[in-house]
Design an enzyme around this catalytic site. Structure first.
Site, PDB file in Angstrom:
ATOM      1  N   GLY A  13     -12.483  21.911 -78.268  1.00  0.00           N
ATOM      2  CA  GLY A  13     -11.773  22.905 -79.080  1.00  0.00           C
ATOM      3  C   GLY A  13     -10.397  22.406 -79.472  1.00  0.00           C
ATOM      4  O   GLY A  13      -9.420  23.167 -79.489  1.00  0.00           O
ATOM      5  N   ALA A  14     -10.321  21.109 -79.815  1.00  0.00           N
ATOM      6  CA  ALA A  14      -9.011  20.496 -80.086  1.00  0.00           C
ATOM      7  C   ALA A  14      -8.597  20.607 -81.553  1.00  0.00           C
ATOM      8  O   ALA A  14      -7.520  20.163 -81.923  1.00  0.00           O
ATOM      9  CB  ALA A  14      -9.037  19.029 -79.667  1.00  0.00           C
ATOM     10  N   SER A  15      -9.422  21.221 -82.399  1.00  0.00           N
ATOM     11  CA  SER A  15      -9.107  21.230 -83.828  1.00  0.00           C
ATOM     12  C   SER A  15      -7.957  22.174 -84.181  1.00  0.00           C
ATOM     13  O   SER A  15      -7.328  22.018 -85.229  1.00  0.00           O
ATOM     14  CB  SER A  15     -10.356  21.595 -84.643  1.00  0.00           C
ATOM     15  OG  SER A  15     -10.863  22.840 -84.238  1.00  0.00           O
ATOM     16  N   ARG A  16      -7.712  23.166 -83.330  1.00  0.00           N
ATOM     17  CA  ARG A  16      -6.603  24.086 -83.623  1.00  0.00           C
ATOM     18  C   ARG A  16      -6.166  24.808 -82.347  1.00  0.00           C
ATOM     19  O   ARG A  16      -6.767  24.623 -81.281  1.00  0.00           O
ATOM     20  CB  ARG A  16      -6.990  25.108 -84.712  1.00  0.00           C
ATOM     21  CG  ARG A  16      -8.262  25.847 -84.452  1.00  0.00           C
ATOM     22  CD  ARG A  16      -8.817  26.432 -85.762  1.00  0.00           C
ATOM     23  NE  ARG A  16     -10.249  26.601 -85.670  1.00  0.00           N
ATOM     24  CZ  ARG A  16     -10.849  27.680 -85.183  1.00  0.00           C
ATOM     25  NH1 ARG A  16     -10.133  28.714 -84.785  1.00  0.00           N
ATOM     26  NH2 ARG A  16     -12.154  27.743 -85.127  1.00  0.00           N
ATOM     27  N   VAL A  66     -20.149  22.340 -78.863  1.00  0.00           N
ATOM     28  CA  VAL A  66     -20.346  22.452 -77.408  1.00  0.00           C
ATOM     29  C   VAL A  66     -21.548  23.310 -77.016  1.00  0.00           C
ATOM     30  O   VAL A  66     -21.889  23.394 -75.848  1.00  0.00           O
ATOM     31  CB  VAL A  66     -19.081  22.977 -76.677  1.00  0.00           C
ATOM     32  CG1 VAL A  66     -17.923  22.010 -76.812  1.00  0.00           C
ATOM     33  CG2 VAL A  66     -18.716  24.388 -77.125  1.00  0.00           C
ATOM     34  N   SER A 144      -9.233  33.126 -69.117  1.00  0.00           N
ATOM     35  CA  SER A 144      -8.454  34.150 -69.820  1.00  0.00           C
ATOM     36  C   SER A 144      -8.078  35.237 -68.827  1.00  0.00           C
ATOM     37  O   SER A 144      -8.808  35.475 -67.852  1.00  0.00           O
ATOM     38  CB  SER A 144      -9.284  34.786 -70.943  1.00  0.00           C
ATOM     39  OG  SER A 144      -8.649  35.961 -71.422  1.00  0.00           O
ATOM     40  N   TYR A 157     -17.085  38.329 -73.481  1.00  0.00           N
ATOM     41  CA  TYR A 157     -15.983  37.360 -73.322  1.00  0.00           C
ATOM     42  C   TYR A 157     -15.437  37.391 -71.890  1.00  0.00           C
ATOM     43  O   TYR A 157     -15.252  36.335 -71.259  1.00  0.00           O
ATOM     44  CB  TYR A 157     -14.894  37.708 -74.336  1.00  0.00           C
ATOM     45  CG  TYR A 157     -13.713  36.781 -74.356  1.00  0.00           C
ATOM     46  CD1 TYR A 157     -13.803  35.536 -74.979  1.00  0.00           C
ATOM     47  CD2 TYR A 157     -12.499  37.140 -73.770  1.00  0.00           C
ATOM     48  CE1 TYR A 157     -12.704  34.684 -75.012  1.00  0.00           C
ATOM     49  CE2 TYR A 157     -11.401  36.301 -73.804  1.00  0.00           C
ATOM     50  CZ  TYR A 157     -11.503  35.073 -74.433  1.00  0.00           C
ATOM     51  OH  TYR A 157     -10.412  34.223 -74.467  1.00  0.00           O
ATOM     52  N   ALA A 159     -16.947  38.389 -69.189  1.00  0.00           N
ATOM     53  CA  ALA A 159     -17.957  37.836 -68.272  1.00  0.00           C
ATOM     54  C   ALA A 159     -17.956  36.313 -68.346  1.00  0.00           C
ATOM     55  O   ALA A 159     -18.041  35.632 -67.314  1.00  0.00           O
ATOM     56  CB  ALA A 159     -19.339  38.391 -68.616  1.00  0.00           C
ATOM     57  N   LYS A 161     -15.465  34.366 -69.103  1.00  0.00           N
ATOM     58  CA  LYS A 161     -14.232  33.828 -68.524  1.00  0.00           C
ATOM     59  C   LYS A 161     -14.196  34.023 -67.005  1.00  0.00           C
ATOM     60  O   LYS A 161     -13.698  33.158 -66.277  1.00  0.00           O
ATOM     61  CB  LYS A 161     -13.008  34.469 -69.189  1.00  0.00           C
ATOM     62  CG  LYS A 161     -12.889  34.139 -70.680  1.00  0.00           C
ATOM     63  CD  LYS A 161     -12.737  32.651 -70.913  1.00  0.00           C
ATOM     64  CE  LYS A 161     -12.501  32.290 -72.369  1.00  0.00           C
ATOM     65  NZ  LYS A 161     -12.322  30.857 -72.576  1.00  0.00           N
ATOM     66  N   ILE A 190      -1.915  34.779 -76.751  1.00  0.00           N
ATOM     67  CA  ILE A 190      -1.267  33.579 -77.285  1.00  0.00           C
ATOM     68  C   ILE A 190      -1.443  33.596 -78.814  1.00  0.00           C
ATOM     69  O   ILE A 190      -2.535  33.928 -79.304  1.00  0.00           O
ATOM     70  CB  ILE A 190      -1.922  32.298 -76.698  1.00  0.00           C
ATOM     71  CG1 ILE A 190      -1.973  32.354 -75.154  1.00  0.00           C
ATOM     72  CG2 ILE A 190      -1.183  31.050 -77.188  1.00  0.00           C
ATOM     73  CD1 ILE A 190      -0.657  32.420 -74.430  1.00  0.00           C
TER      74      ILE A 190
HETATM   75  P1  NDP Z   1      -8.911  29.294 -81.653  1.00  0.00           P
HETATM   76  O1  NDP Z   1      -9.883  30.255 -82.204  1.00  0.00           O
HETATM   77  O2  NDP Z   1      -7.623  29.060 -82.321  1.00  0.00           O
HETATM   78  O3  NDP Z   1      -9.616  27.867 -81.447  1.00  0.00           O
HETATM   79  C1  NDP Z   1     -10.853  27.783 -80.831  1.00  0.00           C
HETATM   80  C2  NDP Z   1     -11.235  26.331 -80.703  1.00  0.00           C
HETATM   81  O4  NDP Z   1     -12.537  26.258 -80.101  1.00  0.00           O
HETATM   82  C3  NDP Z   1     -11.297  25.631 -82.020  1.00  0.00           C
HETATM   83  O5  NDP Z   1     -10.770  24.329 -81.903  1.00  0.00           O
HETATM   84  C4  NDP Z   1     -12.790  25.573 -82.318  1.00  0.00           C
HETATM   85  O6  NDP Z   1     -13.087  24.408 -83.063  1.00  0.00           O
HETATM   86  C5  NDP Z   1     -13.351  25.441 -80.908  1.00  0.00           C
HETATM   87  N1  NDP Z   1     -14.744  25.847 -80.849  1.00  0.00           N
HETATM   88  C6  NDP Z   1     -15.282  27.078 -81.005  1.00  0.00           C
HETATM   89  N2  NDP Z   1     -16.622  27.021 -80.939  1.00  0.00           N
HETATM   90  C7  NDP Z   1     -16.940  25.720 -80.736  1.00  0.00           C
HETATM   91  C8  NDP Z   1     -18.164  25.015 -80.612  1.00  0.00           C
HETATM   92  N3  NDP Z   1     -19.353  25.625 -80.661  1.00  0.00           N
HETATM   93  N4  NDP Z   1     -18.125  23.676 -80.407  1.00  0.00           N
HETATM   94  C9  NDP Z   1     -16.936  23.027 -80.367  1.00  0.00           C
HETATM   95  N5  NDP Z   1     -15.741  23.635 -80.478  1.00  0.00           N
HETATM   96  C10 NDP Z   1     -15.754  24.968 -80.669  1.00  0.00           C
HETATM   97  O7  NDP Z   1      -8.689  29.767 -80.147  1.00  0.00           O
HETATM   98  P2  NDP Z   1      -7.498  29.551 -79.122  1.00  0.00           P
HETATM   99  O8  NDP Z   1      -6.853  28.248 -79.337  1.00  0.00           O
HETATM  100  O9  NDP Z   1      -6.698  30.767 -79.104  1.00  0.00           O
HETATM  101  O10 NDP Z   1      -8.342  29.525 -77.760  1.00  0.00           O
HETATM  102  C11 NDP Z   1      -8.580  28.350 -77.008  1.00  0.00           C
HETATM  103  C12 NDP Z   1      -9.134  28.786 -75.651  1.00  0.00           C
HETATM  104  O11 NDP Z   1      -8.183  29.639 -75.010  1.00  0.00           O
HETATM  105  C13 NDP Z   1     -10.417  29.600 -75.772  1.00  0.00           C
HETATM  106  O12 NDP Z   1     -11.285  29.263 -74.713  1.00  0.00           O
HETATM  107  C14 NDP Z   1      -9.938  31.029 -75.600  1.00  0.00           C
HETATM  108  O13 NDP Z   1     -10.942  31.857 -75.099  1.00  0.00           O
HETATM  109  C15 NDP Z   1      -8.800  30.840 -74.635  1.00  0.00           C
HETATM  110  N6  NDP Z   1      -7.857  31.933 -74.650  1.00  0.00           N
HETATM  111  C16 NDP Z   1      -7.119  32.229 -75.775  1.00  0.00           C
HETATM  112  C17 NDP Z   1      -6.238  33.280 -75.772  1.00  0.00           C
HETATM  113  C18 NDP Z   1      -5.393  33.665 -76.946  1.00  0.00           C
HETATM  114  O14 NDP Z   1      -4.719  34.681 -76.865  1.00  0.00           O
HETATM  115  N7  NDP Z   1      -5.384  32.907 -78.019  1.00  0.00           N
HETATM  116  C19 NDP Z   1      -6.072  34.117 -74.568  1.00  0.00           C
HETATM  117  C20 NDP Z   1      -6.864  33.722 -73.459  1.00  0.00           C
HETATM  118  C21 NDP Z   1      -7.718  32.671 -73.513  1.00  0.00           C
HETATM  119  P3  NDP Z   1     -14.100  24.340 -84.318  1.00  0.00           P
HETATM  120  O15 NDP Z   1     -14.151  25.685 -84.958  1.00  0.00           O
HETATM  121  O16 NDP Z   1     -13.509  23.251 -85.167  1.00  0.00           O
HETATM  122  O17 NDP Z   1     -15.395  23.901 -83.694  1.00  0.00           O
END
Ligand code: NDP
Length: 249
Positions: A13-16, A66, A144, A157, A159, A161, A190
């Site tokens: 999930g490093a794209s954003r 993933v 989370s 979600y 469950a 986490k 966040i």
């Molecule tokens: P974003 O929605 O900004 O980013 C999610 C990331 O997950 C993207 O890089 C996306 O990449 C990747 N992703 C989603 N589905 C897949 C997949 N099937 N295969 C590969 N990559 C995937 O979320 P956040 O940065 O906010 O969240 C990151 C983590 O932190 C998550 O696990 C989230 O549950 C957790 N979190 C976030 C909170 C918040 O408030 N933001 C709070 C608590 C936890 P792409 O779409 O390019 O595949």
């Protein structure tokens, strides 16, 4: 000081959002980061940014969904072959499919469990084989606060986490003797795409229950992950570190 010089990290999930900030923080300490996600254009931008600002480490854009176990195994094997080591795994990729439990569809539940929890198990299993051989490893699961407290509208979600927290503790117990630590970071609200979609009213109400009275930044989560990935956390395992502005205490 390059704490992670010559180390290799896989970040999902490093794209954003949070994953992107983690990849930059690890590369900032000298790590080679195998940065995984589905959006290859965004990953390429990230790798380019690391080069542009001349980070000491390197970011390698790596397409990965993933939810595909065979793809995960392929990426892990390729990383091990290319770099001869995998020191750090960050299970960060995650999705939400919010809705009240009574009307939640099977696929909404299953999609979230697969993307958040099952994927973390698959990655941990694949990577730990290499870590056990090396007698070293740092596994960090991005859970989370919802996995600790529960949240209405997020049965799936929460469950997933909470499952990641159970996975963390079990892995910590199984692999501790091999000098592999496994910890979870549990962010609160966040500012990323994930929370951008929330209504203005919900965001205002959330701030009222956060003692620090604001949403966190992705970089604030990344700093905690960096600590857990680095040498300073050598005697910490099986823990859940909340990065939530004090929301849950
Ligand atoms: P974003 O929605 O900004 O980013 C999610 C990331 O997950 C993207 O890089 C996306 O990449 C990747 N992703 C989603 N589905 C897949 C997949 N099937 N295969 C590969 N990559 C995937 O979320 P956040 O940065 O906010 O969240 C990151 C983590 O932190 C998550 O696990 C989230 O549950 C957790 N979190 C976030 C909170 C918040 O408030 N933001 C709070 C608590 C936890 P792409 O779409 O390019 O595949």
């Amino acid at each position: 000081m390059m704490q992670l010089k010559e180390q290799v990290a896989i970040v999902t999930g490093a794209s954003r959002g949070i994953g992107r900030a983690i990849a930059l923080a690890l590369a900032g300490e000298g790590a080679t980061v195998v940065a995984c996600a589905r959006d290859v254009a965004k990953l390429n931008e990230l790798a380019e940014e690391a080069r542009r600002v001349e980070l000491p480490g390197k970011i390698i854009a790596t397409p990965l969904d993933v939810t595909q176990r065979t793809a995960i195994d392929g990426v892990v094997e390729q990383a091990a072959e290319n770099h001869q080591r995998i020191d750090i795994l960050i299970n960060n990729a995650g999705i939400t499919r919010d809705g009240l439990m009574m009307s939640m569809k099977d696929e909404e539940f299953e999609q979230v469990i697969t993307a958040n929890l099952t994927s973390s198990f698959w990655l941990t299993r694949a990577v730990s084989r290499h870590m056990v051989r090396a007698r070293y490893g740092r596994i960090i699961n991005i859970a989370s606060v919802a996995g600790v407290m529960g949240n209405p509208g997020q049965a799936n979600y929460s469950a997933s986490k909470a499952g990641m927290i159970g996975l963390t503790k079990s892995v910590a117990k199984e692999l501790g003797k091999r000098k592999i630590t496994c910890n979870a970071v549990a962010p609160g609200f966040i500012s990323t795409d994930m929370t951008e979609i929330l209504s203005a009213e919900l965001k205002e109400n959330a701030k009222k229950i956060i003692p620090l009275a604001r949403f966190g930044e992705a970089e604030e989560v990344a700093q905690v992950v960096l600590f857990l990935a680095g040498p300073g956390s050598s005697y910490i395992t099986g823990q859940v570190i909340l990065v939530d502005g004090g929301m849950h205490m």
